[in-house]
Write an enzyme that holds these catalytic residues in place. Structure first.
Site, PDB file in Angstrom:
ATOM      1  CG  ASP A  13      11.075  50.410  12.479  1.00 24.49           C
ATOM      2  OD1 ASP A  13      11.211  51.616  12.781  1.00 24.49           O
ATOM      3  OD2 ASP A  13      11.755  49.505  12.991  1.00 24.49           O
ATOM      4  CE  LYS A  40      19.706  53.525  15.770  1.00 22.44           C
ATOM      5  NZ  LYS A  40      19.657  52.256  15.059  1.00 22.44           N
ATOM      6  N   GLY A  41      15.246  53.308  21.094  1.00 22.45           N
ATOM      7  CA  GLY A  41      14.889  53.335  22.518  1.00 22.45           C
ATOM      8  C   GLY A  41      13.801  52.321  22.825  1.00 22.45           C
ATOM      9  CG  ASN A  43      13.575  48.511  18.382  1.00 24.89           C
ATOM     10  OD1 ASN A  43      12.357  48.433  18.313  1.00 24.89           O
ATOM     11  ND2 ASN A  43      14.333  48.866  17.355  1.00 24.89           N
ATOM     12  CB  THR A 219      27.721  44.377  18.688  1.00 23.91           C
ATOM     13  OG1 THR A 219      27.375  45.577  18.006  1.00 23.91           O
ATOM     14  CG2 THR A 219      27.307  44.477  20.144  1.00 23.91           C
ATOM     15  N   GLY A 221      28.059  41.483  14.888  1.00 25.03           N
ATOM     16  CA  GLY A 221      27.100  40.686  14.126  1.00 25.03           C
ATOM     17  C   GLY A 221      27.357  39.202  14.327  1.00 25.03           C
ATOM     18  CG  ASP A 251      17.994  48.842  18.775  1.00 20.45           C
ATOM     19  OD1 ASP A 251      18.989  49.572  19.003  1.00 20.45           O
ATOM     20  OD2 ASP A 251      17.225  49.028  17.814  1.00 20.45           O
ATOM     21  CG  ASN A 275      26.908  37.011  21.094  1.00 19.90           C
ATOM     22  OD1 ASN A 275      26.894  37.754  20.123  1.00 19.90           O
ATOM     23  ND2 ASN A 275      27.435  35.802  21.065  1.00 19.90           N
TER      24      ASN A 275
END
Ligand code: RIB
Length: 311
Positions: A13, A40-41, A43, A219, A221, A251, A275
């Protein structure tokens, strides 16, 4: 304890921070350029491994400097990399990210991630205690192959359909638990959500995806999450925190949830745990390095901070 197998993207990133996001056609002055391990994977695999659950990542990097750096980072986080391949002639996946006021925009250039195929998942030896996880930053045939193997072995499957794209009913039928955000829910159900959250509308949309025994969790946020389990909505209260960067929070949720499932915990506990983990992640810059440890999550859970009311 079962294991978690994550098939997914591995990215570097490249993050620019700024006071605000530029409008189309506009240039704004940035503050910093930062390099963080992401994808994503990757993370999700880090998030799971940091909960102390054996976690294998299935994916690809290029044979370049980013690839080597990412493998070193992932190994240091306890992720098993025996199923990660180096792909000559392809560059390591790269995400160009702008972060302003904790929110991000992301452009992903997949590179080696686009070469992950069904053969890559063939070496994953799943058993019924294991959990298979994937997202949409690798080609769909590889995800389908992983979930077919998982289903045949009796392992649980978790799909995080991010970034949102159309996929076959064949793939969705192999999913036990679907975890997605509001914008992905909007895409898959052709519904507009304002982001302020009308729980009844969310539940209605979630219900339309919850075919068979499938559990669906959206989800939200800082507003927490809502899951539909056996047709019953389960709200998970949000945690009010000072977010600095939300990149990778979804992720974090998925990886921590998968780890709890592989540890034999119940779905409601795993959702509350995930969460809480994500609420820690957003208080740190970057994706991969922001995943909390099990000790950090448990400390917060046992402190019993009063959760916010409704999503
Ligand atoms: O979900 C966050 C991730 O999306 C980033 O790490 C980036 O690499 C993109 O894949």
């Amino acid at each position: 304890m079962g294991r978690v197998f994550v098939a997914g993207s591995i990215n570097m990133d490249v993050v620019a921070t700024a006071e605000r996001h530029p409008k189309i056609g506009e240039t704004v002055a940035g503050r910093q350029v930062l390099y963080f391990p992401g994808g994503k994977g990757a993370n999700q695999a880090v998030s799971s491994a940091k909960q102390g659950v054996p976690t294998s990542l299935i994916g690809r990097v290029g044979d370049d400097a980013f690839g080597n750096e990412l493998k070193a980072f992932l190994g240091s986080q306890g992720v098993d990399l025996s199923l990660v391949k180096e792909t000559p002639g392809a560059h390591t996946g790269t995400a160009i990210i702008t972060v302003a006021k904790a929110d991000n925009t992301i452009v992903v250039v997949p590179g080696a991630n686009a070469r992950v195929d069904a053969d890559d998942v063939a070496a994953a030896s799943l058993t019924e205690d294991d959990v298979a996880v994937s997202q949409f930053e690798i080609p769909l045939p590889a995800i389908l192959a992983l979930f077919e193997r998982a289903r045949a072995a009796g392992a649980a499957t978790i799909l995080n359909p991010a970034p949102a794209m159309a996929c076959s009913a064949e793939l969705l039928d192999l999913v036990d638990i679907l975890i997605l955000n509001e914008s992905e829910l909007g895409f898959l159900t052709a519904t507009e959500f304002s982001g302020t959250g009308n729980p009844a509308r969310l539940v209605e949309a979630v219900r339309s995806l919850s075919t068979g025994d499938k559990i669906v969790c959206v989800t939200l946020g800082e507003r927490g999450a809502i899951a539909l389990i056996d047709g019953q909505p389960l709200p998970i209260a949000g945690r009010k925190v000072q977010a600095v960067d939300t990149t990778g929070a979804g992720d974090c949720f998925v990886g921590a949830f998968a780890a709890q499932l592989a540890s034999g915990n119940t779905i409601p506990y795993a959702l509350a745990y995930a969460n809480t983990a994500a609420s820690i992640c957003v208080q740190r810059m970057g994706a991969g390095p922001s995943m909390p440890t099990a000790a950090e999550v448990k400390a917060l859970l046992s402190a019993g901070r009063p959760p916010r009311a409704d999503p």
